[in-house]
Design an enzyme around this catalytic site. Structure first.
Site, PDB file in Angstrom:
ATOM      1  CD  GLU A 123       5.911   1.608  -8.648  1.00  0.00           C
ATOM      2  OE1 GLU A 123       4.787   1.389  -8.156  1.00  0.00           O
ATOM      3  OE2 GLU A 123       6.788   0.721  -8.726  1.00  0.00           O
ATOM      4  CG  LEU A 176      -8.556  -6.173 -13.524  1.00  0.00           C
ATOM      5  CD1 LEU A 176      -8.324  -4.671 -13.448  1.00  0.00           C
ATOM      6  CD2 LEU A 176      -9.596  -6.610 -12.498  1.00  0.00           C
ATOM      7  CG  MET A 198      -0.002  -7.720  -6.976  1.00  0.00           C
ATOM      8  SD  MET A 198       0.961  -6.742  -8.147  1.00  0.00           S
ATOM      9  CE  MET A 198       2.210  -7.946  -8.576  1.00  0.00           C
ATOM     10  NE  ARG A 199      -7.041 -12.349  -9.173  1.00  0.00           N
ATOM     11  CZ  ARG A 199      -6.954 -13.668  -9.350  1.00  0.00           C
ATOM     12  NH1 ARG A 199      -5.917 -14.330  -8.881  1.00  0.00           N
ATOM     13  NH2 ARG A 199      -7.888 -14.321 -10.000  1.00  0.00           N
ATOM     14  CB  SER A 248       4.731   3.231 -17.209  1.00  0.00           C
ATOM     15  OG  SER A 248       5.994   2.970 -17.782  1.00  0.00           O
ATOM     16  CG  ASN A 296       2.312   3.065  -5.808  1.00  0.00           C
ATOM     17  OD1 ASN A 296       2.750   4.090  -6.322  1.00  0.00           O
ATOM     18  ND2 ASN A 296       2.922   1.893  -5.911  1.00  0.00           N
ATOM     19  N   GLY A 350       0.766  -1.238   0.000  1.00  0.00           N
ATOM     20  CA  GLY A 350       0.000   0.000   0.000  1.00  0.00           C
ATOM     21  C   GLY A 350       0.798   1.289   0.000  1.00  0.00           C
ATOM     22  CG  HIS A 400       4.115  -2.151 -15.191  1.00  0.00           C
ATOM     23  ND1 HIS A 400       3.718  -3.386 -14.718  1.00  0.00           N
ATOM     24  CD2 HIS A 400       5.228  -2.363 -15.923  1.00  0.00           C
ATOM     25  CE1 HIS A 400       4.559  -4.306 -15.154  1.00  0.00           C
ATOM     26  NE2 HIS A 400       5.486  -3.712 -15.889  1.00  0.00           N
ATOM     27  CG  ASN A 438      -1.523  -0.862 -13.384  1.00  0.00           C
ATOM     28  OD1 ASN A 438      -1.565  -1.043 -12.159  1.00  0.00           O
ATOM     29  ND2 ASN A 438      -0.705  -1.545 -14.163  1.00  0.00           N
ATOM     30  CB  THR A 477      -6.408  -1.262 -22.858  1.00  0.00           C
ATOM     31  OG1 THR A 477      -5.035  -1.664 -22.900  1.00  0.00           O
ATOM     32  CG2 THR A 477      -6.519   0.229 -23.091  1.00  0.00           C
TER      33      THR A 477
HETATM   34  C1  GRF Z   1       4.471  -1.479  -7.021  1.00  0.00           C
HETATM   35  O1  GRF Z   1       5.802  -1.579  -7.446  1.00  0.00           O
HETATM   36  C2  GRF Z   1       3.534  -1.587  -8.196  1.00  0.00           C
HETATM   37  O2  GRF Z   1       3.994  -0.928  -9.332  1.00  0.00           O
HETATM   38  C3  GRF Z   1       3.539  -3.066  -8.410  1.00  0.00           C
HETATM   39  O3  GRF Z   1       3.471  -3.605  -7.116  1.00  0.00           O
HETATM   40  C4  GRF Z   1       4.077  -2.693  -6.206  1.00  0.00           C
HETATM   41  C5  GRF Z   1       3.050  -2.362  -5.171  1.00  0.00           C
HETATM   42  O4  GRF Z   1       3.560  -1.603  -4.124  1.00  0.00           O
HETATM   43  N1  GRF Z   1       2.476  -3.470  -9.299  1.00  0.00           N
HETATM   44  P1  GRF Z   1       2.613  -0.917  -3.052  1.00  0.00           P
HETATM   45  O5  GRF Z   1       1.595  -1.960  -2.596  1.00  0.00           O
HETATM   46  O6  GRF Z   1       1.948   0.252  -3.677  1.00  0.00           O
HETATM   47  O7  GRF Z   1       3.533  -0.542  -1.929  1.00  0.00           O
END
Ligand code: GRF
Length: 221
Positions: free
Chosen positions: A176, A95, A92-93, A138, A15, A13, A111, A109, A143
């Site tokens: 990110e 869609l 992490m799924r 990114s 982000n 979490g 990435h 998203n 999509t």
């Molecule tokens: C991030 O690096 C995101 O880009 C990737 O998984 C990680 C998640 O980190 N898909 P967090 O849960 O936001 O700390």
């Protein structure tokens, strides 16, 4: 009117935290995170949401027999919050196209790579394996094709000879945290939109669509 943002998570979490901070500070203007939904009940992101007083819900993918059923349940839960934007933040799924289509133009998203390089998992290991000089992060519209939607913003991170997966992941994660709030701010203000399968700009940003966040190379031998 205040925009309603639903954040989908699976784990740590960080982000989510950067998005919450940006909503609080006004970097993402006039926007409220109205729900955080995880596909994993033990996600730390849920605790962060609760601590912030935000509804924290789980739709556990293990309770559903197919991706279609899971996505339908997820969609139902999301729609209860009538979001203007849905942000995948470490969700992490994969869609289904039906799900993605429902939120076309408002599903984002982040990435951990400079797409289209290294879609999918283990991006830092791949970057090291390939010996690239630049890696990064990114933010893109989602999509149906995994990690292939139109890009809104990227941050480049120099790959150092001393890097391992962990050190690289740390610097990319920092990137990110900078670019996701920026992308959301542009979406909220209508500066960036999605149309005809592309990112469309009104008053395109002059300098920040690509942001190199790297240690200075000037002093390198
Ligand atoms: C991030 O690096 C995101 O880009 C990737 O998984 C990680 C998640 O980190 N898909 P967090 O849960 O936001 O700390």
């Amino acid at each position: 009117m205040t925009k309603r943002l639903v954040v989908l998570v699976s784990g740590r979490g960080s982000n989510l935290q950067s998005i919450l901070a940006a909503c609080r500070s006004g970097q993402i203007p006039d926007t409220q995170v109205v729900a955080v939904i995880s596909n994993r009940p033990a996600a730390r992101a849920l605790e962060l949401a609760m601590a912030a007083g935000i509804p924290a819900l789980t739709v556990d993918h293990r309770d559903y027999g197919s991706r279609t059923d899971f996505d339908a349940a997820l969609q139902q839960q999301i729609d209860e919050y009538a979001p203007d934007i849905v942000a995948l933040a470490g969700f992490m799924r994969q869609l289904t196209p039906t799900f993605v289509q429902r939120y076309e133009g408002k599903l984002l998203n982040v990435h951990p790579s400079l797409l289209p390089a290294f879609p999918g998992l283990h991006t830092h290991a791949q970057a090291l394996q390939q010996g690239v000089c630049w890696h990064g992060a990114s933010v893109h519209f989602v999509t149906a094709k995994l990690d292939a939607g139109p890009i809104i913003i990227q941050a480049a991170v120099a790959v150092l000879p001393t890097d391992d997966e962990q050190s690289l992941a740390t610097r990319v994660l920092d990137a990110e945290h900078r670019i996701y709030p920026q992308a959301l701010a542009w979406l909220v203000s209508g500066r960036v939109t999605y149309a005809a399968g592309r990112t469309q700009w009104r008053d395109p940003p002059q300098t920040a669509t690509r942001t190199a966040i790297a240690p200075s190379l000037e002093s390198s031998p």
